[in-house]
Design a protein around this motif. Sequence first.
Motif, PDB file in Angstrom:
ATOM      1  N   ARG A 168       0.850  -1.192   0.000  1.00  0.00           N
ATOM      2  CA  ARG A 168       0.000   0.000   0.000  1.00  0.00           C
ATOM      3  C   ARG A 168       0.880   1.235   0.000  1.00  0.00           C
ATOM      4  N   LEU A 169       0.679   2.097  -1.013  1.00  0.00           N
ATOM      5  CA  LEU A 169       1.354   3.385  -1.016  1.00  0.00           C
ATOM      6  C   LEU A 169       0.625   4.319  -0.079  1.00  0.00           C
ATOM      7  N   SER A 170       1.357   5.244   0.497  1.00  0.00           N
ATOM      8  CA  SER A 170       0.744   6.138   1.477  1.00  0.00           C
ATOM      9  C   SER A 170      -0.205   7.111   0.795  1.00  0.00           C
ATOM     10  N   ASP A 171      -1.066   7.748   1.580  1.00  0.00           N
ATOM     11  CA  ASP A 171      -2.043   8.668   1.017  1.00  0.00           C
ATOM     12  C   ASP A 171      -1.570  10.113   1.107  1.00  0.00           C
ATOM     13  N   ASP A 172      -0.242  10.317   1.102  1.00  0.00           N
ATOM     14  CA  ASP A 172       0.287  11.676   1.085  1.00  0.00           C
ATOM     15  C   ASP A 172      -0.182  12.380  -0.180  1.00  0.00           C
ATOM     16  N   TYR A 173      -0.269  13.705  -0.127  1.00  0.00           N
ATOM     17  CA  TYR A 173      -0.674  14.454  -1.295  1.00  0.00           C
ATOM     18  C   TYR A 173       0.167  15.724  -1.377  1.00  0.00           C
ATOM     19  N   ILE A 174       0.036  16.413  -2.520  1.00  0.00           N
ATOM     20  CA  ILE A 174       0.745  17.671  -2.696  1.00  0.00           C
ATOM     21  C   ILE A 174      -0.271  18.744  -3.051  1.00  0.00           C
ATOM     22  N   TRP A 232       4.161  13.780  -6.749  1.00  0.00           N
ATOM     23  CA  TRP A 232       3.497  12.755  -5.935  1.00  0.00           C
ATOM     24  C   TRP A 232       4.326  11.476  -5.905  1.00  0.00           C
ATOM     25  N   VAL A 233       4.833  11.061  -7.080  1.00  0.00           N
ATOM     26  CA  VAL A 233       5.684   9.859  -7.121  1.00  0.00           C
ATOM     27  C   VAL A 233       6.909  10.040  -6.234  1.00  0.00           C
TER      28      VAL A 233
END
Length: 272
Positions: free
Chosen positions: A2-8, A52-53
């Motif tokens: 699972r990739l984190s749900d961080d955003y920019i 994001w990547v």
Amino acid sequence: MRLSDDYIEVDTVSQDVDLPALASDRVFDSQEAGGKQSRLISKVLSPALRLWVRSQLDHVEDLHLEIEANDRQLLSGAIQQVAASARKGIYQGLHLSQISLVGQQIQTNLRQVLRGKPFRLLTAFPIAGTVVLSEADLNASLHAPLLANAITDFLLSLLLGDRGEDDFPHKAASIHDLQVRFGQGSLTFTAILALAEHHTYPLTICTGLRVQDGNRLILERFQCQINDSASAILSTDLPDRWVFELGSEVCLEELQIQPEQISCRGRIMVQP
């Protein structure tokens, strides 16, 4: 996985990033091949997706993105396909020499991004691709607690078997200076095994490694070399095999171990 749900934030992109420079990535509109690149891709989506990547990785070099979509799809938040390639990536402490991935049917909130809202993924989507790691990569990854603790626990459980705490406490043993060598279809772990009363012994364990059913790693054909005085208190019979469950979101289609590298091809579901 699972990739984190961080955003920019899109205003961060517009204020702090050189958009023309980022737009030099190999990014294309599938319906405008040979023509002018979609401004939504080059000015908004490409830099937002690129950042994001990078936010998901500890480190990456030579990151390239190819985006296939038209403006009508993008305004609805849909991206037909994104192909990403990079080298020397680090994800949660895991070092990878080469990465080549393709994600399809990606849903985003790009319409909200155009209004200054955070960039987000909205639904789960599949990624297919290949990753390659060298022997040096895997040994560097052993400095990350997540992988080091998992391998250490596996080796101690393998060696100590089902002994109870009164007989031989698991916590009385530890492993230091762990290293891995690659063979043809095999891994060789070398380490220093520390037992009770500060006794230490060089340890070598060789095992084969293969994939079963796409989401199980099977370690088998164990061979152990250790000092005779230590072997007397270790498990006398090593198991025929050891199974690591990777979860339903992972499907490994090919795993090749060679003396110079491990290459892995498969699919994974990315969760928003």
